[in-house]
Scaffold this active site. Sequence first.
Site, mmCIF file in Angstrom:
data_model
loop_
_atom_site.group_PDB
_atom_site.id
_atom_site.type_symbol
_atom_site.label_atom_id
_atom_site.label_comp_id
_atom_site.label_asym_id
_atom_site.label_seq_id
_atom_site.Cartn_x
_atom_site.Cartn_y
_atom_site.Cartn_z
ATOM 1 N N CYS A 52 0.877 -1.172 0.014
ATOM 2 C CA CYS A 52 0.221 -0.054 -0.120
ATOM 3 C C CYS A 52 0.825 1.186 -0.111
ATOM 4 O O CYS A 52 0.381 2.383 -0.313
ATOM 5 C CB CYS A 52 -1.044 -0.090 1.307
ATOM 6 S SG CYS A 52 -2.014 -1.359 1.316
ATOM 7 N N ARG A 129 -8.149 -4.247 -2.901
ATOM 8 C CA ARG A 129 -7.407 -3.393 -3.988
ATOM 9 C C ARG A 129 -8.544 -3.171 -4.730
ATOM 10 O O ARG A 129 -8.498 -3.799 -6.054
ATOM 11 C CB ARG A 129 -6.069 -3.585 -4.231
ATOM 12 C CG ARG A 129 -5.168 -3.962 -3.181
ATOM 13 C CD ARG A 129 -3.779 -4.084 -3.863
ATOM 14 N NE ARG A 129 -2.907 -4.588 -2.681
ATOM 15 C CZ ARG A 129 -2.463 -3.928 -1.729
ATOM 16 N NH1 ARG A 129 -2.727 -2.590 -1.776
ATOM 17 N NH2 ARG A 129 -1.930 -4.458 -0.901
#
Length: 218
Positions: A52, A129
């Site tokens: 991330c 995601r």
Amino acid sequence: MSEENQHFSMPRIGDPAPSFEVPTTHGPIKLEDYKGKWLVLFSHPADFTPVCTTEFVAFQSIYPELKELNTELLGLSIDSVQSHIAWVRNIEEKLNVQIEFPVIADLNKEVASKYGMVHPEQNTTETNRAVFVIDDQGVIKSIIYYPLTTGRNMDEIVRLVKALQTTVKHQVSTPANWQPGDKVIVPPPASKQQAEERANDPNLEVIDWYLAKKSLDE
């Protein structure tokens, strides 16, 4: 059906984007604030995680180009605003990158549930995601999911926005691997007469009666 599955929803391409009013690192934001602009809404599993962190740096790198396309960025995870702030400050300190777009603190999973960002069969606590491209009328134009282990390709996200905007503006389709400046695909003919007229159109590259391309003058 479990409680988690009851809360799981999945909007579809062409649906109005589910509305929200949420706390973010830039203060309260609601979906209506983006009216008249395109929006890339993306979720990430958690703050202070390796993949991330690389994605946030990469998203920031494409943010100026997206803004030139009348497109905003908005991140999301189920972490708190304080966690988001600490993380973006850490990114600035350690990687010398200032995150300029807001990040939603979705602690109650309200937005994640509306957009189907949490898949109970995979993980009940983290958002996947996901990438939602929403047009300037608040309609979902594209949805992409990535596994937790795979970072997203920023060039493809920019290309996707450009392709979607081109299709909306010119009422055409884009072929595989299309890039701005490439020829686009015109809609197939609706009648035999149209097919015959198309075969003699000097402005088209006719591969066959159902497949023809043209250049755009922009």
